[in-house]
Design a protein around this motif. Structure first.
Motif: not given
Ligand SMILES: Nc1ncnc2c1ncn2[C@@H]1O[C@H](COP(=O)(O)OP(=O)(O)OP(=O)(O)O)[C@@H](O)[C@H]1O
Ligand SMILES: [Mg+2]
Lengths: 290, 262
Positions: B6, B8, B10, B16, B18-20, B216-217
């Motif tokens: 997960n 993340q 910023v 943001e 890269v997320r999760d 980013g996901r």
């Protein structure tokens, strides 16, 4: 005695001082990308510290330097730690502003501790005039020139062959890649400050021995600036050679053109040189190739 | 060996990138991370290597674990010492240094004897690099530079090497050579590889497992042969069925993987 020869030889002596100071600038600029505007003040501070050491101990010249250099390195590390390290990652401009602030602080500190009056700094060198051919020199003058040659050689070997020296050039070339190679950039910055402070102390003590120890000595830092630019800003060896060039040119201008020309001649030289070689005499031009 | 949970990232406290993201690289594997421009691939690698800070980036959530230890807060030199080394995008050589100096710096964290050994190894692997060892690296051709970049990473004795788009800007022939070397290192020296590519075709040929990242996901993952067979991957990354390039998200029958269920 030959007027020209005299101008050149005394020019080489002042030039050696410029060269040493300029090397300090170039070393920090090379490794950190920051022009340390407190370099002249650092030279003055370490000279005063050395003065106090000499005053208390009455050491011979070599012993005095053997003590002054490590103390100055510690001062350089300390200043980097307090003023520069916390600025890591900030824009270069802000860091340069910090060095300007540091310069003002150091000037005040020197006057606060040692007072505003010039002092005679006996560095433990004899006064007997030495003749090299037709030209008379004081020992302190010859030591200054020799110190510059020595420091230049050591700096060259260090940057070319030592692990830390190559790492300094690597950090200058590509900071992120240096980090990705496991080089601690902040440690390299600290090393640069430490070595540049050592060079500043050699310059400071020998300048004081040749001219005077006074709280306006920091101005030599500004006067060495043409040498820094001429040498190419990031070339340590270039800075030392350029120092000699500027020293001699200044003397020749003064001797043949007139007194007032001395102050501006250095800047005339850099304007002319930069028009021909924008990277200075020895500066690295960007290598762009993908 | 390397696992992200997960994560993340910023930039500048606001963007943001890269997320999760969760992913796993098993010891001895070649894992591909695919995605188009701006997907967040390089950002992820910078996060793993601990070099986000100077660019104003920060890991704000999740964990990065290497060999069982959390390295999310470790310094870049510590991460290199642990054997997790990156070959950055666009080679990023020390352009003003000679080829050999570049390699020496790759071994900065290693002992003298290990550095000497490493040099022999890299020169044996890339005879071309040996030939050009005294030249200024900035003047080498792109292919040669990529070899030096890989050699520099190997000098640090990696257990896992992360390659950020090694094929970038190189001729097909040169790319083949580079990929062959990567496979050889993986097979013969048990080097684990995380391979970032836009060129999915190439990457999925050498990798055993792949992840696809977008905006980013992670939007898809699976065994390499499965990904190669996947219609969407074929359409968008292998360019098999022509048509306008849409985003993966627009594909209706596309099964978004729900991380919170896995
Ligand atoms: N230093 C930065 N500051 C702010 N935003 C950034 C920064 N670096 C990258 N980004 C943004 O983060 C996102 C991901 O960028 P990143 O470089 O990780 O993409 P990438 O997948 O490596 O793309 P490419 O294939 O083009 O290399 C992009 O939207 C980019 O604009
Ligand atoms: Mg990228």
């Amino acid at each position: 005695m030959d007027f020209l020869l005299l101008l050149v030889s005394t020019g080489l002596v002042t030039g050696a001082a410029y060269g040493l100071i300029a090397m300090g600038f170039a070393l920090v600029y090379k490794a950190t990308g920051v022009v340390n505007f407190a370099q002249g003040e650092l030279m003055m501070l370490t000279a005063y510290v050395s003065f106090s050491v000499a005053d208390r101990t009455g050491l011979s010249f070599l012993m005095l330097m053997a003590l002054t250099i490590p103390i100055s390195m510690a001062i350089g590390l300390l200043l980097e730690r307090i003023f520069i390290r916390p600025m890591l990652g900030e824009p270069v401009f802000s860091i340069v502003m910090v060095t300007i602030g540091l310069a003002v602080i150091l000037r005040g500190l020197v006057i606060l501790v040692w007072g505003p009056d010039p002092a005679v700094f006996d560095v433990g060198l004899p006064d007997t005039v030495i003749r090299l051919g037709p030209v008379p020199f004081y020992p302190a003058q010859l030591v200054l020139v020799a110190a510059m040659a020595g420091v230049t050689t050591i700096a060259w070997i260090f940057l070319r062959f030592s692990r830390i020296g190559i790492a300094m050039r690597a950090v200058a070339a590509n900071e992120t890649a240096a980090r990705l190679s496991g080089i601690s950039v902040s440690r390299i910055h600290a090393f640069a400050w430490m070595f540049s402070s050592a060079i500043a102390s050699i310059a400071g003590v020998l300048f004081a021995a040749n001219f005077k120890l006074a709280p306006d000595m920091w101005f030599q830092g500004m006067k060495s600036f043409p040498a820094v630019i001429l040498g190419g800003l990031d070339s340590v060896i270039g800075a030392s050679v350029a120092g000699l060039v500027i020293g001699v040119v200044e003397n020749l201008f003064q001797g043949y053109v007139g007194q007032g020309m001395r102050e501006i001649s250095g800047f005339i030289v850099i304007v002319v040189v930069l028009m021909v070689r924008p990277y200075g005499l020895f500066g690295s031009r960007e290598i762009e190739r993908v | 060996m390397l696992s992200l949970a997960n994560v993340q990232v910023v930039y500048g406290r606001a963007i943001e990138a890269v997320r999760d993201v969760s992913l796993e690289v098993e010891a001895g594997a070649i894992v591909a991370l695919l995605g188009s421009n701006g997907a967040g691939k390089s950002t992820l690698l910078k996060a793993i290597s601990g070099v986000l800070h100077p660019e104003g980036g920060e890991i704000v959530g999740g964990t990065v674990t290497f060999l069982g230890e959390e390295i999310g807060r470790a310094t870049p030199d510590d991460i290199v010492r642990r054997g997790l080394i990156q070959v950055p995008e666009g080679r990023a050589l020390f352009a003003t240094l000679t080829v050999e100096e570049n390699l020496l710096m790759g071994g900065f964290t290693r002992r003298r004897s290990e550095v000497a050994e490493g040099l022999d190894r890299v020169y044996a692997l890339f005879p071309r690099v040996h030939e050009r060892r005294h030249e200024i690296s900035g003047y080498l051709s792109g292919g040669e530079q990529q070899m030096v970049a890989i050699g520099r990473a190997l000098m640090g004795r990696p257990r896992l090497v992360m390659l950020d788009e090694p094929s970038l800007g190189l001729a097909p022939q040169i790319i083949d050579g580079i990929f062959e070397t990567i496979v050889t290192l993986n097979r013969e020296e048990k080097l684990t590889v995380l391979l970032i590519e836009q060129n999915a075709q190439l990457a999925l040929e050498v990798a055993s497992f792949g992840y696809i990242i977008e905006n980013g996901r992670i939007v898809l993952d699976g065994a390499a042969e499965k990904l190669r067979a996947n219609d969407d991957v074929q359409e968008f990354y292998l360019g098999m069925s022509g048509g306008a390039r849409k985003s993966m998200r627009d594909v209706k029958h596309y099964k978004r993987r729900k991380r919170w269920l896995s």
